[in-house]
Scaffold this motif. Structure first.
Motif, PDB file in Angstrom:
ATOM      1  N   ALA A 206     -63.593  -2.670  34.885  1.00 25.52           N
ATOM      2  CA  ALA A 206     -63.435  -3.779  33.941  1.00 25.52           C
ATOM      3  C   ALA A 206     -64.777  -4.182  33.342  1.00 25.52           C
ATOM      4  O   ALA A 206     -64.888  -4.449  32.132  1.00 25.52           O
ATOM      5  N   ALA A 207     -65.839  -4.227  34.168  1.00 21.65           N
ATOM      6  CA  ALA A 207     -67.155  -4.609  33.666  1.00 21.65           C
ATOM      7  C   ALA A 207     -67.683  -3.579  32.673  1.00 21.65           C
ATOM      8  O   ALA A 207     -68.273  -3.926  31.636  1.00 21.65           O
ATOM      9  N   ILE A 208     -67.459  -2.288  32.976  1.00 23.40           N
ATOM     10  CA  ILE A 208     -67.911  -1.230  32.074  1.00 23.40           C
ATOM     11  C   ILE A 208     -67.159  -1.303  30.749  1.00 23.40           C
ATOM     12  O   ILE A 208     -67.752  -1.271  29.670  1.00 23.40           O
ATOM     13  N   VAL A 209     -65.840  -1.427  30.834  1.00 21.06           N
ATOM     14  CA  VAL A 209     -65.017  -1.458  29.617  1.00 21.06           C
ATOM     15  C   VAL A 209     -65.407  -2.631  28.731  1.00 21.06           C
ATOM     16  O   VAL A 209     -65.578  -2.486  27.510  1.00 21.06           O
ATOM     17  N   THR A 210     -65.576  -3.794  29.330  1.00 25.73           N
ATOM     18  CA  THR A 210     -65.919  -4.987  28.545  1.00 25.73           C
ATOM     19  C   THR A 210     -67.246  -4.800  27.817  1.00 25.73           C
ATOM     20  O   THR A 210     -67.372  -5.076  26.617  1.00 25.73           O
ATOM     21  N   ALA A 211     -68.256  -4.310  28.524  1.00 23.38           N
ATOM     22  CA  ALA A 211     -69.582  -4.147  27.925  1.00 23.38           C
ATOM     23  C   ALA A 211     -69.577  -3.090  26.832  1.00 23.38           C
ATOM     24  O   ALA A 211     -70.174  -3.281  25.754  1.00 23.38           O
ATOM     25  N   LEU A 212     -68.899  -1.970  27.069  1.00 28.01           N
ATOM     26  CA  LEU A 212     -68.917  -0.886  26.096  1.00 28.01           C
ATOM     27  C   LEU A 212     -68.062  -1.209  24.872  1.00 28.01           C
ATOM     28  O   LEU A 212     -68.387  -0.780  23.754  1.00 28.01           O
ATOM     29  N   ARG A 213     -66.999  -1.941  25.069  1.00 29.34           N
ATOM     30  CA  ARG A 213     -66.215  -2.376  23.905  1.00 29.34           C
ATOM     31  C   ARG A 213     -67.064  -3.257  22.991  1.00 29.34           C
ATOM     32  O   ARG A 213     -67.077  -3.086  21.767  1.00 29.34           O
ATOM     33  N   GLU A 214     -67.774  -4.202  23.605  1.00 33.21           N
ATOM     34  CA  GLU A 214     -68.609  -5.104  22.812  1.00 33.21           C
ATOM     35  C   GLU A 214     -69.709  -4.336  22.094  1.00 33.21           C
ATOM     36  O   GLU A 214     -69.980  -4.567  20.907  1.00 33.21           O
ATOM     37  N   ALA A 215     -70.343  -3.391  22.803  1.00 31.60           N
ATOM     38  CA  ALA A 215     -71.436  -2.628  22.202  1.00 31.60           C
ATOM     39  C   ALA A 215     -70.954  -1.752  21.048  1.00 31.60           C
ATOM     40  O   ALA A 215     -71.699  -1.495  20.098  1.00 31.60           O
ATOM     41  N   SER A 216     -69.723  -1.287  21.138  1.00 31.28           N
ATOM     42  CA  SER A 216     -69.211  -0.346  20.136  1.00 31.28           C
ATOM     43  C   SER A 216     -68.617  -1.015  18.904  1.00 31.28           C
ATOM     44  O   SER A 216     -68.283  -0.329  17.930  1.00 31.28           O
ATOM     45  N   GLU A 217     -68.475  -2.340  18.918  1.00 28.89           N
ATOM     46  CA  GLU A 217     -67.835  -3.024  17.797  1.00 28.89           C
ATOM     47  C   GLU A 217     -68.497  -2.726  16.446  1.00 28.89           C
ATOM     48  O   GLU A 217     -67.803  -2.480  15.454  1.00 28.89           O
ATOM     49  N   PRO A 218     -69.840  -2.757  16.334  1.00 27.52           N
ATOM     50  CA  PRO A 218     -70.451  -2.453  15.024  1.00 27.52           C
ATOM     51  C   PRO A 218     -70.097  -1.055  14.520  1.00 27.52           C
ATOM     52  O   PRO A 218     -69.896  -0.860  13.313  1.00 27.52           O
ATOM     53  N   HIS A 219     -70.014  -0.090  15.433  1.00 29.44           N
ATOM     54  CA  HIS A 219     -69.670   1.269  15.014  1.00 29.44           C
ATOM     55  C   HIS A 219     -68.194   1.356  14.617  1.00 29.44           C
ATOM     56  O   HIS A 219     -67.832   2.111  13.707  1.00 29.44           O
ATOM     57  N   MET A 220     -67.354   0.604  15.309  1.00 30.08           N
ATOM     58  CA  MET A 220     -65.943   0.525  14.913  1.00 30.08           C
ATOM     59  C   MET A 220     -65.839  -0.004  13.488  1.00 30.08           C
ATOM     60  O   MET A 220     -65.093   0.524  12.650  1.00 30.08           O
ATOM     61  N   ALA A 221     -66.607  -1.044  13.188  1.00 25.42           N
ATOM     62  CA  ALA A 221     -66.566  -1.637  11.858  1.00 25.42           C
ATOM     63  C   ALA A 221     -67.044  -0.653  10.796  1.00 25.42           C
ATOM     64  O   ALA A 221     -66.587  -0.702   9.641  1.00 25.42           O
ATOM     65  N   ASP A 222     -67.962   0.250  11.188  1.00 30.24           N
ATOM     66  CA  ASP A 222     -68.474   1.258  10.244  1.00 30.24           C
ATOM     67  C   ASP A 222     -67.550   2.460  10.111  1.00 30.24           C
ATOM     68  O   ASP A 222     -67.822   3.367   9.320  1.00 30.24           O
ATOM     69  N   GLY A 223     -66.486   2.491  10.907  1.00 32.05           N
ATOM     70  CA  GLY A 223     -65.551   3.621  10.849  1.00 32.05           C
ATOM     71  C   GLY A 223     -65.999   4.842  11.608  1.00 32.05           C
ATOM     72  O   GLY A 223     -65.524   5.949  11.350  1.00 32.05           O
ATOM     73  N   ALA A 224     -66.925   4.670  12.562  1.00 33.57           N
ATOM     74  CA  ALA A 224     -67.404   5.811  13.337  1.00 33.57           C
ATOM     75  C   ALA A 224     -66.305   6.406  14.205  1.00 33.57           C
ATOM     76  O   ALA A 224     -66.305   7.613  14.478  1.00 33.57           O
ATOM     77  N   TYR A 225     -65.394   5.572  14.657  1.00 34.19           N
ATOM     78  CA  TYR A 225     -64.240   6.028  15.424  1.00 34.19           C
ATOM     79  C   TYR A 225     -63.178   4.942  15.369  1.00 34.19           C
ATOM     80  O   TYR A 225     -63.452   3.769  15.068  1.00 34.19           O
ATOM     81  N   SER A 226     -61.943   5.364  15.671  1.00 32.64           N
ATOM     82  CA  SER A 226     -60.825   4.421  15.653  1.00 32.64           C
ATOM     83  C   SER A 226     -60.718   3.699  16.993  1.00 32.64           C
ATOM     84  O   SER A 226     -61.394   4.061  17.971  1.00 32.64           O
ATOM     85  N   LEU A 227     -59.860   2.704  17.053  1.00 30.68           N
ATOM     86  CA  LEU A 227     -59.619   1.988  18.303  1.00 30.68           C
ATOM     87  C   LEU A 227     -59.122   2.939  19.382  1.00 30.68           C
ATOM     88  O   LEU A 227     -59.582   2.896  20.535  1.00 30.68           O
ATOM     89  N   VAL A 228     -58.179   3.803  19.017  1.00 34.61           N
ATOM     90  CA  VAL A 228     -57.633   4.757  19.988  1.00 34.61           C
ATOM     91  C   VAL A 228     -58.728   5.699  20.482  1.00 34.61           C
ATOM     92  O   VAL A 228     -58.839   5.976  21.682  1.00 34.61           O
ATOM     93  N   GLU A 229     -59.570   6.184  19.559  1.00 31.65           N
ATOM     94  CA  GLU A 229     -60.648   7.100  19.948  1.00 31.65           C
ATOM     95  C   GLU A 229     -61.665   6.404  20.838  1.00 31.65           C
ATOM     96  O   GLU A 229     -62.171   6.996  21.793  1.00 31.65           O
ATOM     97  N   ARG A 230     -61.962   5.144  20.543  1.00 38.36           N
ATOM     98  CA  ARG A 230     -62.900   4.411  21.378  1.00 38.36           C
ATOM     99  C   ARG A 230     -62.363   4.244  22.794  1.00 38.36           C
ATOM    100  O   ARG A 230     -63.066   4.503  23.776  1.00 38.36           O
ATOM    101  N   GLU A 231     -61.106   3.801  22.911  1.00 44.82           N
ATOM    102  CA  GLU A 231     -60.525   3.569  24.232  1.00 44.82           C
ATOM    103  C   GLU A 231     -60.436   4.875  25.023  1.00 44.82           C
ATOM    104  O   GLU A 231     -60.667   4.892  26.235  1.00 44.82           O
ATOM    105  N   ARG A 232     -60.122   5.962  24.330  1.00 47.98           N
ATOM    106  CA  ARG A 232     -60.019   7.250  25.019  1.00 47.98           C
ATOM    107  C   ARG A 232     -61.391   7.710  25.507  1.00 47.98           C
ATOM    108  O   ARG A 232     -61.531   8.223  26.633  1.00 47.98           O
ATOM    109  N   ALA A 233     -62.424   7.521  24.684  1.00 48.88           N
ATOM    110  CA  ALA A 233     -63.776   7.923  25.083  1.00 48.88           C
ATOM    111  C   ALA A 233     -64.240   7.143  26.299  1.00 48.88           C
ATOM    112  O   ALA A 233     -64.815   7.712  27.243  1.00 48.88           O
TER     113      ALA A 233
END
Length: 278
Positions: A232-259
């Motif tokens: 849970a701690a890893i997921v929370t931190a990495l989701r937050e860190a990846s938000e700017p890249h999500m906004a830039d279209g670097a990957y989709s929500l599904v791709e982020r969660e799978r990674a």
């Protein structure tokens, strides 16, 4: 034999050192094949005069190549699994680059890339995902025109060989060969884990375009190796860190969660050794 000899000449003509296999098979017919693989016409004529039905095999490391071997699981008794092409698209978040490509007799694909100068890559099995192997230093592939009992290797895309994309270079770069034992005290254990997580968050935020999804996957893997961090701690931190890249279209929500999930699962199978002292 004419067809095989043309394949030998065409492959060596690209500057790729080749060597003969056992006739009609994949096994090398030359001892120390990586050393002796050659583009020299005289040596090649001697080899193929001895065994005209030998297939030409490319010594990928000597050729400066990294070849992605994308399998069709259905042709290997694994129906229902994704073809390596689909796995590669899912891992990278994009279609495979257009590069010189050979179709194998079992409906697989060999994607040829020039090897990076920054790191020496070796063979890998499923490092990028199921049904994807790579051949580089220490490896070889049968060249286009080769024939086995399963069929012929055919050129699928006849174009220039592209450079291995940066995100694949990063994903295929091996970790340090030996982990040092991490020794922390009771008082500092929490601080060590927080610092490690913060470092991965910085790496994700600083990742360059083209490497962002691979960076997320590798960060999740490294954090998954630390037994003191909860999922849970890893997921929370990495989701937050990846938000700017999500906004830039670097990957989709599904791709982020799978990674993130794939990385953590990989790390949990390879825990680091952490010793806590009082």
């Amino acid at each position: 034999m004419d067809g095989l000899w043309r394949a030998v000449c065409a492959t060596a003509g690209r500057g790729w050192p080749v060597f003969p296999t056992v006739a009609g098979a994949k096994r090398p017919a030359v001892a120390d094949w990586e050393r002796w693989a050659s583009t020299d016409p005289d040596r090649l004529r001697v080899w193929w005069a001895r065994s005209e039905w030998s297939n030409p095999a490319v010594a990928t490391g000597r050729a400066g190549l990294v070849v992605l071997d994308l399998d069709d699981p259905a042709r290997h008794g694994r129906p229902g699994e994704e073809h390596g092409v689909r796995v590669l698209e899912r891992v990278t978040g994009r279609r495979a680059p257009a590069t010189f490509t050979v179709r194998t007799p079992n409906n697989g694909l060999h994607l040829y890339f020039t090897a990076p100068d920054s790191v020496v890559l070796h063979n890998s099995a499923s490092r990028l995902g199921p049904s994807i192997d790579t051949r580089a230093h220490g490896g070889y592939v049968l060249a286009a025109g080769s024939v086995t009992p399963d069929g012929r290797y055919e050129t699928e895309v006849d174009t220039e060989v592209r450079s291995l994309p940066p995100l694949l270079v990063e994903a295929l770069t091996p970790p340090p060969p030996v982990d040092a034992v991490v020794v922390v005290t009771d008082a500092s254990a929490g601080a060590y884990l927080r610092a490690a997580l913060a470092g991965e968050v910085r790496r994700i935020r600083d990742a360059e375009p083209g490497t962002r999804r691979a960076s997320l996957l590798r960060a999740a893997g490294r954090m998954g190796r630390l037994p003191g961090l909860t999922d849970a701690a890893i997921v929370t931190a990495l989701r937050e860190a990846s938000e700017p890249h999500m906004a830039d279209g670097a990957y989709s929500l599904v791709e982020r969660e799978r990674a993130i999930a794939d990385g953590i699962a990989w790390g949990r199978r390879r825990p680091r050794r952490i010793t806590v002292t009082r």
